[in-house]
Write a protein that holds these residues in place. Structure first.
Motif, PDB file in Angstrom:
ATOM      1  N   ARG A 178      -4.888  57.208  32.244  1.00 52.74           N
ATOM      2  CA  ARG A 178      -4.213  57.060  33.541  1.00 52.74           C
ATOM      3  C   ARG A 178      -4.909  57.899  34.599  1.00 52.74           C
ATOM      4  NH1 ARG A 178       1.857  59.195  34.249  1.00 52.74           N
ATOM      5  NH2 ARG A 178       0.752  61.148  33.867  1.00 52.74           N
ATOM      6  N   GLU A 179      -5.200  59.142  34.277  1.00 53.75           N
ATOM      7  CA  GLU A 179      -5.829  60.038  35.255  1.00 53.75           C
ATOM      8  C   GLU A 179      -7.224  59.550  35.615  1.00 53.75           C
ATOM      9  OE1 GLU A 179      -5.567  63.790  33.295  1.00 53.75           O
ATOM     10  OE2 GLU A 179      -3.403  63.973  33.623  1.00 53.75           O
ATOM     11  N   GLY A 180      -7.959  59.114  34.604  1.00 50.69           N
ATOM     12  CA  GLY A 180      -9.324  58.637  34.850  1.00 50.69           C
ATOM     13  C   GLY A 180      -9.337  57.382  35.693  1.00 50.69           C
ATOM     14  N   LEU A 181      -8.438  56.469  35.418  1.00 54.92           N
ATOM     15  CA  LEU A 181      -8.390  55.219  36.182  1.00 54.92           C
ATOM     16  C   LEU A 181      -7.895  55.462  37.601  1.00 54.92           C
ATOM     17  CD1 LEU A 181      -7.158  52.767  33.429  1.00 54.92           C
ATOM     18  CD2 LEU A 181      -9.376  52.783  34.576  1.00 54.92           C
ATOM     19  N   ALA A 182      -7.018  56.428  37.763  1.00 50.29           N
ATOM     20  CA  ALA A 182      -6.544  56.761  39.114  1.00 50.29           C
ATOM     21  C   ALA A 182      -7.714  57.248  39.963  1.00 50.29           C
ATOM     22  CB  ALA A 182      -5.443  57.814  39.039  1.00 50.29           C
ATOM     23  N   GLU A 183      -8.569  58.063  39.350  1.00 49.18           N
ATOM     24  CA  GLU A 183      -9.776  58.530  40.066  1.00 49.18           C
ATOM     25  C   GLU A 183     -10.666  57.357  40.425  1.00 49.18           C
ATOM     26  OE1 GLU A 183     -10.232  62.684  37.566  1.00 49.18           O
ATOM     27  OE2 GLU A 183     -11.964  61.353  37.776  1.00 49.18           O
ATOM     28  N   GLU A 184     -10.827  56.432  39.487  1.00 47.25           N
ATOM     29  CA  GLU A 184     -11.705  55.287  39.720  1.00 47.25           C
ATOM     30  C   GLU A 184     -11.176  54.422  40.857  1.00 47.25           C
ATOM     31  OE1 GLU A 184     -14.581  54.559  38.700  1.00 47.25           O
ATOM     32  OE2 GLU A 184     -14.754  52.484  39.385  1.00 47.25           O
ATOM     33  N   ARG A 185      -9.882  54.202  40.862  1.00 48.17           N
ATOM     34  CA  ARG A 185      -9.323  53.362  41.922  1.00 48.17           C
ATOM     35  C   ARG A 185      -9.419  54.054  43.270  1.00 48.17           C
ATOM     36  NH1 ARG A 185      -3.671  51.936  39.722  1.00 48.17           N
ATOM     37  NH2 ARG A 185      -4.176  53.732  38.445  1.00 48.17           N
ATOM     38  N   ALA A 186      -9.222  55.356  43.272  1.00 47.39           N
ATOM     39  CA  ALA A 186      -9.343  56.100  44.522  1.00 47.39           C
ATOM     40  C   ALA A 186     -10.769  55.994  45.038  1.00 47.39           C
ATOM     41  CB  ALA A 186      -8.957  57.565  44.305  1.00 47.39           C
ATOM     42  N   ARG A 187     -11.714  56.047  44.131  1.00 48.31           N
ATOM     43  CA  ARG A 187     -13.113  55.947  44.516  1.00 48.31           C
ATOM     44  C   ARG A 187     -13.409  54.555  45.075  1.00 48.31           C
ATOM     45  NH1 ARG A 187     -17.859  54.311  42.859  1.00 48.31           N
ATOM     46  NH2 ARG A 187     -17.010  53.209  41.078  1.00 48.31           N
ATOM     47  N   GLN A 188     -12.898  53.526  44.435  1.00 50.24           N
ATOM     48  CA  GLN A 188     -13.130  52.162  44.909  1.00 50.24           C
ATOM     49  C   GLN A 188     -12.444  51.927  46.256  1.00 50.24           C
ATOM     50  OE1 GLN A 188     -12.338  49.023  42.082  1.00 50.24           O
ATOM     51  NE2 GLN A 188     -13.873  49.771  40.643  1.00 50.24           N
ATOM     52  N   ARG A 189     -11.267  52.504  46.410  1.00 49.38           N
ATOM     53  CA  ARG A 189     -10.566  52.331  47.692  1.00 49.38           C
ATOM     54  C   ARG A 189     -11.346  53.015  48.793  1.00 49.38           C
ATOM     55  NH1 ARG A 189      -5.647  52.820  44.918  1.00 49.38           N
ATOM     56  NH2 ARG A 189      -5.677  55.079  45.201  1.00 49.38           N
ATOM     57  N   GLY A 190     -11.888  54.177  48.489  1.00 46.44           N
ATOM     58  CA  GLY A 190     -12.668  54.915  49.469  1.00 46.44           C
ATOM     59  C   GLY A 190     -13.867  54.115  49.905  1.00 46.44           C
ATOM     60  N   ARG A 191     -14.497  53.417  48.992  1.00 44.83           N
ATOM     61  CA  ARG A 191     -15.663  52.612  49.323  1.00 44.83           C
ATOM     62  C   ARG A 191     -15.255  51.439  50.195  1.00 44.83           C
ATOM     63  NH1 ARG A 191     -18.282  50.791  44.218  1.00 44.83           N
ATOM     64  NH2 ARG A 191     -16.882  49.054  44.438  1.00 44.83           N
ATOM     65  N   LEU A 192     -14.111  50.824  49.900  1.00 51.09           N
ATOM     66  CA  LEU A 192     -13.635  49.695  50.692  1.00 51.09           C
ATOM     67  C   LEU A 192     -13.322  50.129  52.119  1.00 51.09           C
ATOM     68  CD1 LEU A 192     -11.258  47.830  48.228  1.00 51.09           C
ATOM     69  CD2 LEU A 192     -13.347  46.944  49.239  1.00 51.09           C
ATOM     70  N   VAL A 193     -12.712  51.299  52.232  1.00 51.87           N
ATOM     71  CA  VAL A 193     -12.370  51.793  53.568  1.00 51.87           C
ATOM     72  C   VAL A 193     -13.642  52.004  54.368  1.00 51.87           C
ATOM     73  CG1 VAL A 193     -11.496  53.802  54.806  1.00 51.87           C
ATOM     74  CG2 VAL A 193     -10.174  52.823  52.942  1.00 51.87           C
TER      75      VAL A 193
END
Lengths: 204, 269
Positions: A178-193
């Motif tokens: 869960r923690e690892g995937l949360a980081e990954e999604r945050a990273r992907q969202r940051g790239r989209l922004v």
């Protein structure tokens, strides 16, 4: 024990190596899947698969029927997996190992959006990476539970640990993911922004 | 990452078990009722569910299934080299036990006489030299004489240079496995100690062979031998049982090495 399985085991005890082929056909997919999901390395997984059946043949005299034969077989494979000693590997080898698990599989219909495809690929890689980083016994418990749907008691028997330990391993594994995937999604969202806010340089 | 209980009394671990359907029927019912009232547990459950759904979306299980190998050829070749299980098991174990008993006797004598292991092995070899050939030998069949030559130039050299380290270790482990459950013999502990003294050198040779599996086997043997050597000789029953459980796995590997050494040959650098 099913009658046909009993018959096969008797043939193996009698030294019939053809009978091993029957057992191999019945169980190879499941055993290999557990091995590959645990090792994430096709070479290691294949070696473990081969050794599992070799040891089963050698040790058939020790199978007393206290557990089912598939359980006994799986336990041999798990033992071999958990005893694998990983030598230090280069970054290139790690990438090659991840490719073993990730390549050659095409979804029934490829996502039309390239961005989606990239995100799915990255997600897959991230999950493989996170599972790989789990401590060995947590990883094995998670593989057996999540991918093979064994019950807690069955995992306890396979890994020779208590039910409570299985539950603890499972919980820790899921929290880590869960923690690892949360980081990954945050990273992907940051790239989209960043992509969304890029100025349009075509307009004068 | 803990099993911390929320203030409501339900643990994070219980939420994971709930998702997997591993709570008892009564707990599942109570959890279900609780979730409708506890926002914190509800949020955490959702986060776990989302995590597991993402793992499922990655489709790893199907990928692994898709790639399962179907070729039994290599396995068949290894099986054909092994002694047939039914013909061998009882007779093989009886022979192994008899030889291990001979080693034990010699180890005891040597220990008392303060002789070195090399002399022990030499004496053992001389004692067994006159053993009649078994009538049912087939290519690749297991042999019980120590220091038996193995296939593969690398492994042959390794065996010679280590004076049959794996064979000698195997004899010690076999004897230990067949011994009394309550106490450990001084001779076996002494033999383990001697083998441990050779481990560094053996490991270096294995490293030169560039075979990770041999190196792993040496390390695994070292762990077992240390445990045997550390036994006190009194009140060891629990420790002995623990060691015996580990011995099965190592013995299997040693048997595979003897029967199909190419399986442990260098595969990749």
């Amino acid at each position: 024990m099913p009658a046909d399985e009993r018959g096969i085991l008797e043939r193996i005890r009698a030294g019939d190596t053809d009978a091993v082929q029957d057992i191999f056909e019945q169980h190879r997919t499941r055993i290999y899947r557990v091995c590959l999901l645990y090792t994430e390395n096709a070479d290691d997984a294949k070696d473990v698969l081969q050794e599992t059946f070799l040891r089963a043949y050698k040790s058939i005299g020790r199978f007393r029927g206290d557990s089912s034969f598939p359980t006994w077989l799986t336990r041999i494979a798990i033992n071999i997996c958990l005893n694998l000693r990983r030598s230090r590997r280069s970054a290139e080898r790690l990438d090659a190992d991840r490719k073993d698990l990730l390549e050659h599989h095409l979804p029934p219909s490829a996502p039309p959006n390239p961005e989606q495809a990239l995100n799915m690929r990255e997600l897959r890689e991230r999950i493989v990476s996170l599972v790989r980083k789990l401590p060995p016994r947590e990883r094995m418990a998670f593989v057996l539970k999540h991918f093979e749907q064994y019950k807690i008691r069955e995992i306890s028997e396979l890994m020779k640990i208590s039910d409570g330990t299985v539950k603890s391993f499972l919980h820790r594994a899921v929290v880590t993911l869960r923690e690892g995937l949360a980081e990954e999604r945050a990273r992907q969202r940051g790239r989209l922004v960043k992509t969304a806010t890029r100025p349009d340089l075509t307009k004068g | 990452m803990t099993r911390d209980s929320h203030k409501c009394g339900w643990s994070s671990e219980a939420l994971v078990l709930y998702l997997y359907g591993d709570l008892s029927a009564s707990d599942r019912e109570r959890m279900g009722s609780h979730l409708s009232a506890c926002a914190r547990c509800h949020r955490e459950l959702d986060s776990f569910r989302e995590t597991l759904e993402l793992v499922d979306a990655a489709d790893l299980r199907d990928m692994a299934t898709f790639r399962a190998p179907g070729d039994i050829g290599e396995l068949r070749r290894d099986l054909d080299r092994l002694k047939p299980a039914s013909r061998g098991v009882a007779a093989y174990r009886l022979r192994a036990f008899a030889r291990a008993a001979a080693v034990l006797l010699l180890a005891g004598v040597s220990f008392l006489a303060g002789r070195h292991w090399e002399q022990l092995v030499t004496t053992y070899t001389l004692l067994t030299e006159g053993t009649p050939q078994r009538p049912d030998t087939v290519p690749g069949e297991l042999h019980d004489a120590p220091g038996d030559l193995l296939d593969g130039n690398g492994l042959l050299a390794f065996s010679k240079q280590t004076n049959g380290y794996f064979d000698r270790s195997r004899l010690v482990l076999l004897e230990f496995a067949n011994a009394n459950a309550a106490t450990s013999s001084p001779a076996l502990r002494a033999a383990s100690q001697i083998l441990l003294g050779e481990t560094d050198r053996v490991r270096q040779l294995a490293h030169r062979l560039n075979d990770k599996r041999i190196e792993r086997l040496v390390s695994a043997l070292e762990q077992i031998l240390r445990q045997i050597a550390a036994l006190s000789g009194q009140g060891d029953a629990t420790a002995i049982a623990h060691i015996k459980r580990q011995i099965d796995d190592i013995l299997d590997q040693l048997e595979i090495l003897r029967a199909a050494p190419q399986r442990l040959a260098v595969r990749r650098s």
